[in-house]
Motif scaffolding. Structure first.
Motif, short mmCIF file in Angstrom:
data_model
loop_
_atom_site.label_atom_id
_atom_site.label_comp_id
_atom_site.label_asym_id
_atom_site.label_seq_id
_atom_site.Cartn_x
_atom_site.Cartn_y
_atom_site.Cartn_z
N ASP A 130 0.83 -1.19 0.00
CA ASP A 130 0.00 0.00 0.00
C ASP A 130 0.86 1.24 0.00
O ASP A 130 2.03 1.20 0.37
CB ASP A 130 -0.97 0.02 1.18
N VAL A 131 0.27 2.32 -0.47
CA VAL A 131 0.89 3.64 -0.45
C VAL A 131 -0.08 4.55 0.27
O VAL A 131 -1.26 4.61 -0.07
CB VAL A 131 1.17 4.15 -1.88
N LEU A 132 0.43 5.25 1.26
CA LEU A 132 -0.37 6.19 2.02
C LEU A 132 0.07 7.58 1.61
O LEU A 132 1.09 8.08 2.10
CB LEU A 132 -0.20 5.96 3.52
N SER A 133 -0.66 8.16 0.70
CA SER A 133 -0.23 9.43 0.08
C SER A 133 -0.42 10.63 0.99
O SER A 133 0.10 11.70 0.71
CB SER A 133 -1.01 9.66 -1.21
N GLY A 134 -1.16 10.47 2.04
CA GLY A 134 -1.47 11.61 2.90
C GLY A 134 -2.69 12.34 2.37
O GLY A 134 -3.27 11.97 1.35
N GLY A 135 -3.08 13.38 3.06
CA GLY A 135 -4.27 14.12 2.68
C GLY A 135 -4.08 14.95 1.43
O GLY A 135 -3.14 15.74 1.34
N ILE A 136 -4.95 14.76 0.46
CA ILE A 136 -4.91 15.52 -0.78
C ILE A 136 -6.30 16.11 -0.99
O ILE A 136 -7.31 15.40 -0.94
CB ILE A 136 -4.50 14.65 -1.98
N SER A 137 -6.38 17.40 -1.21
CA SER A 137 -7.64 18.10 -1.39
C SER A 137 -8.24 17.76 -2.75
O SER A 137 -7.72 18.16 -3.79
CB SER A 137 -7.40 19.62 -1.27
N THR A 138 -9.34 16.99 -2.74
CA THR A 138 -10.01 16.58 -3.97
C THR A 138 -11.52 16.58 -3.74
O THR A 138 -12.00 16.84 -2.64
CB THR A 138 -9.59 15.15 -4.39
N ASP A 139 -12.26 16.22 -4.79
CA ASP A 139 -13.71 16.07 -4.67
C ASP A 139 -14.06 15.03 -3.60
O ASP A 139 -15.11 15.12 -2.97
CB ASP A 139 -14.32 15.63 -6.00
N LEU A 140 -13.20 14.02 -3.44
CA LEU A 140 -13.47 12.94 -2.48
C LEU A 140 -13.70 13.47 -1.07
O LEU A 140 -14.51 12.96 -0.33
CB LEU A 140 -12.30 11.94 -2.49
N ASN A 141 -12.97 14.53 -0.70
CA ASN A 141 -13.11 15.09 0.66
C ASN A 141 -13.67 16.52 0.65
O ASN A 141 -13.40 17.28 1.57
CB ASN A 141 -11.79 15.01 1.41
N GLN A 142 -14.42 16.84 -0.39
CA GLN A 142 -15.03 18.16 -0.53
C GLN A 142 -13.97 19.27 -0.46
O GLN A 142 -14.17 20.33 0.13
CB GLN A 142 -16.11 18.41 0.54
N HIS A 143 -12.81 19.01 -1.07
CA HIS A 143 -11.70 19.97 -1.15
C HIS A 143 -11.30 20.52 0.22
O HIS A 143 -11.10 21.71 0.40
CB HIS A 143 -12.03 21.10 -2.14
N GLN A 144 -11.16 19.58 1.14
CA GLN A 144 -10.75 19.92 2.50
C GLN A 144 -9.37 20.58 2.48
O GLN A 144 -8.52 20.28 1.63
CB GLN A 144 -10.71 18.63 3.31
N SER A 145 -9.13 21.49 3.42
CA SER A 145 -7.82 22.11 3.53
C SER A 145 -7.41 22.10 4.99
O SER A 145 -8.23 21.87 5.87
CB SER A 145 -7.85 23.54 2.99
N GLY A 146 -6.14 22.32 5.21
CA GLY A 146 -5.66 22.36 6.59
C GLY A 146 -4.28 21.74 6.72
O GLY A 146 -3.63 21.40 5.72
N LEU A 147 -3.86 21.59 7.94
CA LEU A 147 -2.56 21.02 8.24
C LEU A 147 -2.43 19.63 7.61
O LEU A 147 -3.33 18.81 7.73
CB LEU A 147 -2.37 20.93 9.76
N LEU A 148 -1.36 19.38 6.93
CA LEU A 148 -1.04 18.09 6.30
C LEU A 148 -1.93 17.75 5.10
O LEU A 148 -1.90 16.63 4.62
CB LEU A 148 -1.06 16.95 7.32
N ILE A 149 -2.73 18.69 4.61
CA ILE A 149 -3.53 18.48 3.40
C ILE A 149 -2.84 19.23 2.26
O ILE A 149 -2.55 20.41 2.37
CB ILE A 149 -4.97 19.01 3.57
N ARG A 150 -2.57 18.51 1.17
CA ARG A 150 -1.91 19.11 0.02
C ARG A 150 -2.89 19.23 -1.13
O ARG A 150 -3.86 18.50 -1.20
CB ARG A 150 -0.70 18.25 -0.40
N THR A 151 -2.58 20.11 -2.06
CA THR A 151 -3.38 20.21 -3.28
C THR A 151 -2.88 19.16 -4.27
O THR A 151 -1.78 18.61 -4.12
CB THR A 151 -3.25 21.61 -3.92
N VAL A 152 -3.66 18.92 -5.30
CA VAL A 152 -3.24 17.96 -6.34
C VAL A 152 -1.93 18.43 -6.96
O VAL A 152 -1.03 17.62 -7.21
CB VAL A 152 -4.34 17.81 -7.40
N GLN A 153 -1.78 19.71 -7.22
CA GLN A 153 -0.56 20.24 -7.83
C GLN A 153 0.66 19.99 -6.94
O GLN A 153 1.74 19.68 -7.43
CB GLN A 153 -0.69 21.74 -8.11
N GLU A 154 0.47 20.14 -5.62
CA GLU A 154 1.59 19.91 -4.70
C GLU A 154 1.99 18.46 -4.70
O GLU A 154 3.11 18.08 -4.57
CB GLU A 154 1.22 20.36 -3.28
#
Length: 154
Positions: A130-154
């Motif tokens: 498995d790969v645990l990519s960490g939090g990524i802001s996408t439609d899946l999480n309603q574009h959540q933001s915050g500590l340890l959440i990255r954008t798709v571009q990041e």
């Protein structure tokens, strides 16, 4: 060569059809990436969830991935292949406690380990991890933001 195949993880027949197609067209396949999943309503607390919501999450995030692994193992075994599963740490933490999503991913994580042990014990030449990519802001999480959440571009 890359080709897109539409697979519905709710439809086991579509998974089996895709595996047959790949076996016929790409008999040297040596890699599978399981990255599909659904989140459900991540804002609901555990008492608000319905059994039907948990069932839907389990169908896609656990059973759908189970059928993918099981259906593609024969092809990958012949080619000493690898199965990469994108997942998350499935432990509730602080403000992240979506029960249904975490429970379905915990099942997926256990399944990956179980397949790995089985492959090793029976000398099946497939590596699964498995790969645990960490939090990524996408439609899946309603574009959540915050500590340890990255954008798709990041």
């Amino acid at each position: 060569t890359a080709e897109w195949l539409q697979i519905d993880l709710n439809d086991i027949a579509s998974i089996h059809k895709a595996a047959r197609y790949v076996e016929e067209r790409y008999p040297k396949l040596d890699g599978l990436i399981n990255n599909a999943g659904i989140s459900g309503d991540m804002q609901k607390n555990p008492l608000e969830l319905k059994s039907s919501e948990l069932e839907q999450l389990a169908k896609v995030n656990f059973l759908g991935n189970f059928e993918m692994i099981k259906s593609f193992t024969p092809i990958l075994s012949r080619n000493h292949g690898r199965i990469l599963n994108v997942t998350i740490p499935a432990t509730p933490i602080g403000s992240f406690n979506p029960l249904g999503y975490l429970a379905s991913k915990a099942s997926l994580n256990s399944m990956i380990k179980s397949f790995a042990m089985y492959y090793k014990k029976h000398e099946i030449p497939v590596e699964i991890f498995d790969v645990l990519s960490g939090g990524i802001s996408t439609d899946l999480n309603q574009h959540q933001s915050g500590l340890l959440i990255r954008t798709v571009q990041e």
